[in-house]
Design a protein around this motif. Structure first.
Motif, PDB file in Angstrom:
ATOM      1  N   LEU A 113      -4.841  -0.900   8.000  1.00  0.00           N
ATOM      2  CA  LEU A 113      -2.806  -0.992   8.249  1.00  0.00           C
ATOM      3  C   LEU A 113      -2.746   0.543   7.296  1.00  0.00           C
ATOM      4  CD1 LEU A 113      -0.348  -1.159   9.541  1.00  0.00           C
ATOM      5  CD2 LEU A 113      -0.170  -3.423   8.019  1.00  0.00           C
ATOM      6  N   ALA A 114      -3.217  -0.225   5.504  1.00  0.00           N
ATOM      7  CA  ALA A 114      -3.431   0.389   4.818  1.00  0.00           C
ATOM      8  C   ALA A 114      -3.325   1.333   4.961  1.00  0.00           C
ATOM      9  CB  ALA A 114      -3.740  -0.521   3.599  1.00  0.00           C
ATOM     10  N   GLN A 115      -5.401   1.954   5.285  1.00  0.00           N
ATOM     11  CA  GLN A 115      -5.179   3.185   5.813  1.00  0.00           C
ATOM     12  C   GLN A 115      -4.251   4.364   6.316  1.00  0.00           C
ATOM     13  OE1 GLN A 115      -9.207   3.761   7.225  1.00  0.00           O
ATOM     14  NE2 GLN A 115      -8.967   5.281   8.499  1.00  0.00           N
ATOM     15  N   ALA A 116      -3.730   4.011   7.192  1.00  0.00           N
ATOM     16  CA  ALA A 116      -2.728   4.539   7.683  1.00  0.00           C
ATOM     17  C   ALA A 116      -1.247   5.160   7.331  1.00  0.00           C
ATOM     18  CB  ALA A 116      -2.012   3.729   9.838  1.00  0.00           C
ATOM     19  N   HIS A 117      -1.034   4.107   5.962  1.00  0.00           N
ATOM     20  CA  HIS A 117      -0.035   4.476   5.508  1.00  0.00           C
ATOM     21  C   HIS A 117       0.197   4.518   3.968  1.00  0.00           C
ATOM     22  CE1 HIS A 117       1.606   1.850   9.205  1.00  0.00           C
ATOM     23  NE2 HIS A 117       2.442   2.318   9.190  1.00  0.00           N
ATOM     24  N   ILE A 118      -0.921   4.191   3.283  1.00  0.00           N
ATOM     25  CA  ILE A 118      -0.940   4.794   2.229  1.00  0.00           C
ATOM     26  C   ILE A 118      -0.735   6.501   2.107  1.00  0.00           C
ATOM     27  CG2 ILE A 118      -2.737   4.763  -0.007  1.00  0.00           C
ATOM     28  CD1 ILE A 118      -3.967   2.385   1.023  1.00  0.00           C
TER      29      ILE A 118
END
Length: 198
Positions: A113-118
């Motif tokens: 989820l972080a990879q998709a939004h950072i």
């Protein structure tokens, strides 16, 4: 590297999608072990992560050879997530005393989820994306997105890893029971959703 190779093989063009269900097992074994071997284990994990992304995103070089520079930069950045997953899951398992079958899917899904939004976000070649040929499994995406599919797959892989002998631990086939129940529930929901369309 074995897990990176299996996960790459689960993606197109090889498309051996069932391998994705067991691909993370080698990484999970590292999470479970009392200590990591080697002088620089996280550096080795970063290299394994970079190798996966270089292979998975090889097509970025097709438009022009100069895009290879971007591929190297992107693989270098995305390669950091694998040692982060192992490090955070090890903290959850060894310090916080979380069970592996909970720690691994929570950490993996959270970092996905972080990879998709950072930054601008990058959410390609997710483990859930390997399952597009199994419609019954991906039906849970209407409840939790592809993150739900990733969670189920990592729960299953963690159950497989937890059932295998490790250090002083013997074979524990009972650890597969929760994974079988979760997979049965997911498939039951998936077939119900597919039948409701017809």
């Amino acid at each position: 590297l074995a897990s990176s190779g299996l996960l790459f093989a689960a993606l197109p063009p090889i498309d051996a999608w069932p391998l994705a269900w067991i691909a993370p097992v080698c990484w999970i074994r590292l999470i479970e072990s009392s200590q990591l071997s080697g002088r620089h284990p996280y550096r080795a994990l970063c290299l394994a992560g970079c190798c996966f992304w270089l292979a998975a995103l090889h097509w970025l070089c097709l438009p022009h050879p100069a895009t290879g520079i971007g591929l190297l930069a992107l693989a270098g950045y995305l390669g950091i997530y694998l040692p982060a997953i192992v490090a955070l899951a090890r903290i959850a398992v060894h310090r916080l005393r979380w069970p592996v079958m909970l720690a691994v899917p929570v950490v993996w899904t959270g970092l996905e989820l972080a990879q998709a939004h950072i930054g601008s976000g990058f959410h390609m070649a997710s483990i859930a994306h390997t399952q597009y040929r199994w419609p019954a499994v991906i039906q849970i995406s209407d409840l939790a997105g592809d993150y739900g599919v990733s969670f189920v797959m990592l729960f299953f892989a963690a159950a497989v890893a937890s059932s295998l002998p490790l250090e002083s631990r013997a074979w524990r086939p009972r650890m597969l029971v929760p994974a079988a129940l979760m997979l049965a529930a997911v498939l039951g929901y998936g077939y119900w959703r597919i039948d409701s369309w017809q």
